[in-house]
Write an enzyme that holds these catalytic residues in place. Sequence first.
Site, mmCIF file in Angstrom:
data_model
loop_
_atom_site.group_PDB
_atom_site.id
_atom_site.type_symbol
_atom_site.label_atom_id
_atom_site.label_comp_id
_atom_site.label_asym_id
_atom_site.label_seq_id
_atom_site.Cartn_x
_atom_site.Cartn_y
_atom_site.Cartn_z
ATOM 1 N N GLU A 170 0.606 -1.124 0.039
ATOM 2 C CA GLU A 170 0.183 0.092 0.023
ATOM 3 C C GLU A 170 0.924 1.121 -0.409
ATOM 4 O OE1 GLU A 170 -2.798 -1.212 3.149
ATOM 5 O OE2 GLU A 170 -3.999 -1.580 1.743
ATOM 6 N N HIS A 413 -18.589 -9.041 3.596
ATOM 7 C CA HIS A 413 -18.240 -8.542 4.927
ATOM 8 C C HIS A 413 -17.250 -9.143 5.825
ATOM 9 C CE1 HIS A 413 -15.405 -5.633 6.584
ATOM 10 N NE2 HIS A 413 -14.136 -6.135 5.171
ATOM 11 N N HIS A 414 -15.979 -9.782 4.966
ATOM 12 C CA HIS A 414 -15.069 -10.846 6.176
ATOM 13 C C HIS A 414 -13.580 -9.970 6.711
ATOM 14 C CE1 HIS A 414 -17.162 -14.892 5.440
ATOM 15 N NE2 HIS A 414 -18.046 -13.676 5.595
ATOM 16 N N GLU A 484 -6.104 -6.390 0.705
ATOM 17 C CA GLU A 484 -4.604 -7.023 2.062
ATOM 18 C C GLU A 484 -4.208 -8.249 1.308
ATOM 19 O OE1 GLU A 484 -7.194 -3.137 3.617
ATOM 20 O OE2 GLU A 484 -7.307 -5.341 3.844
ATOM 21 N N GLU A 502 -7.258 -5.392 -3.859
ATOM 22 C CA GLU A 502 -7.249 -4.598 -3.451
ATOM 23 C C GLU A 502 -5.702 -4.722 -3.644
ATOM 24 O OE1 GLU A 502 -7.506 -1.696 -0.735
ATOM 25 O OE2 GLU A 502 -6.583 -3.010 0.284
ATOM 26 N N GLU A 508 -9.029 4.500 -0.303
ATOM 27 C CA GLU A 508 -8.976 4.875 1.138
ATOM 28 C C GLU A 508 -7.735 5.700 0.874
ATOM 29 O OE1 GLU A 508 -9.235 1.134 2.745
ATOM 30 O OE2 GLU A 508 -7.522 0.453 1.692
#
Length: 701
Positions: A170, A413-414, A484, A502, A508
């Site tokens: 990231e 969503h997990h 991630e 991602e 974000e």
Amino acid sequence: MKRVLIFFMLFLFVKIAFAQVVYSPDKHLRLSFVLKEGGKPVYELNYKGKKVIEESKMGFILNDFLSFSENFSVIRTENTSSDTIWKPVWGENSEIRDNYNEMLLFLVHRTTNWKVNIRFRLFNDGLGFRYEFPTQKELRHFIIKEELTEFNLTGNHKTFWIPADYDTNEFPITTSHLSEIDALIENVRKEPLAAKAPSPNVAVQTPLMLKTNDNLYVNIHEAALMNYSAMFLNVDGKSFSLSAHLAPDKNGNKVYFQTGNITPWRTIIVSDDARDILASNLILNLNEPCDFEDTSWIKPMKYLGVWWEYFIGGGSSWAYTDFKDIIIGKTDYSKLLSNGHHGANTSHVKKYIDFASKNGFDAVLVEGWNEGWEDNVAYHKEKIYSFTKPYPDFDVKELQNYAQSKGVKIIMHHETTSSVIDYERQLHKAFKFMVDNGYNSVKTGYVGPIIPRSEYHDGQWMVNHYNYVVKMASEYKIMVNSHEAVRPTGLCRTFPNWIAQESARGTEFESFNGNHPDHTTILPFTRLKGGPMDYTPGIFQGDLSVYGSNKAKLSTTLTKQLALYVTMYSPLQMAADLIENYERFPDAFQFIKDVAVDWDKTYILEAEPGDYVTIARKAKNKNEWFVGGITDENSREAHIDFSFLPPGKTYEVIIYADAKDAHWQTNPQSYVISKKKVNNVKTMKIWLAPSGGFAMSIKEK
Ligand code: NOJ
Ligand code: CA
């Protein structure tokens, strides 16, 4: 003198006799392999007569530091060719040509008698090669201490890089010469990120994009990363040499290998035209065909989400309560008071479902629906979330019925906060819960350091975990969007339910430290070469100070946000902003409503890494085209050549462009929308503001 000449000619003859050569089908690329003195395997790559990769070593260090990069003999060689066309389940093109010449070398290591094969595949757009260890009597299991594959470059190339880090990808992208990385890397590594495990030396991540002084574009990555750890590249900025650096586990081992297996492909995409790098399907071609017979349940999607509100500083929270001493399985949430600003509550989610339904979206992502968010302290807590227990104010059944009645799906969503071990324990129950309640896709998340504590995000154990989740999900007909996780390597061809990832710095970050104006002009050349990214574009209200506490400002104009739906390819696209902002700009929102997410054909019109990208795409099974163009911090004029349209017809184009006074810093919301007629012999010039963009939708008249 004569003797010297004879000797020299003999030497040349011997060298040539042993160099084994393959050409790409169009003959522009030439790969040569040779065993040097002492049985050392090396390869070299040329493009149109120029060297791209100088003589580079191959091999490994195995077990207790056995050098497995010398003392080899070639037993035999096999040459083959292939030219086929395949159809991806979804993609930038509905048909992909897979055309290559291949050379397979069978090697034996003379001191141990261990065997390894090297397979080279040469396409018009580049090279792939991998190591294959056949089953053999003398060798079954071994540890790879390091892979020694080199990529020796020809000069001090311009490089688009992020630092090697076993736990994150990231970082913002830095553009510099290779020789400068050494001096810059320490500072770049200071970027605050949730988990960091920097390589101890100067090394960078792949896909790595390079540009030579004589304008060759070179991209280095890997394909089909399975049961192996991710490859980083050590950088020697003096000799311009790169070499493989595999993510280790915390015991210092890189890969646990059993013979009968193969390494991922090492890939080098090459062209003298930057557009070819974006158009290349080499990485997909090196992956295995689709693993599933029935793919009817896999569907590209456009979605909204109860999501951005968690980032803007407006008060909305993932957590249901302010009470933090949560014990999963014991804490009775029905006895706890809501904090009054929990995002995933039934009535708020219904508003999103209504808005999605009204505007033709396929789905709504809801984060913060399940128990555990109050105490999500990375690294400390093994049993951190339940993936089957909703918060008391999130009515699963009611919402599913409501969503179904409106023709909208809810995206599960997990977030695991990297307690991967506990996620695996719950996985089957979690997927069953999804199926029982009508969910068909999940966004997974791996924020923070990994539990088991011996592992990194990019090591072999985690690579196996991500692949396992995707495979298990397929058994429940569930699509996966992993955040991630290790960066992708084209596995979405084999497992097309891996709908996006991602694995890079997404939108974000616009709400924390920001993204550079050139960020999205580089990502298509780097991260996106491995597979689609859930970049989450579509932010119209870029000045976050309007919400109160957050001072962040978006790095783009509003129309650049529109362009990203075309330039950042993904079959999963989010409209990330709040409903109220789409209601404020309904004319610009129309483009997000209209834009397709699956394509028959892609045309890369203009491209230069770090500067600009202009792409046109034809919607799948529809006579509709969409164009997106973006620029870095500099304004520019894009040149659109409409020859991608079928001849003999007139088309109506709606153009969403930066207004003359637009600027990403001072006036990002200034845009003009116009309608024009075009045909396939027309060209058009469009002005882009600093960090601006434009979008077009085109239909037959
Ligand atoms: C990081 C992800 O990238 C983001 O999309 C998500 O909202 C948070 N983790 C929480 O899971
Ligand atoms: Ca993230």
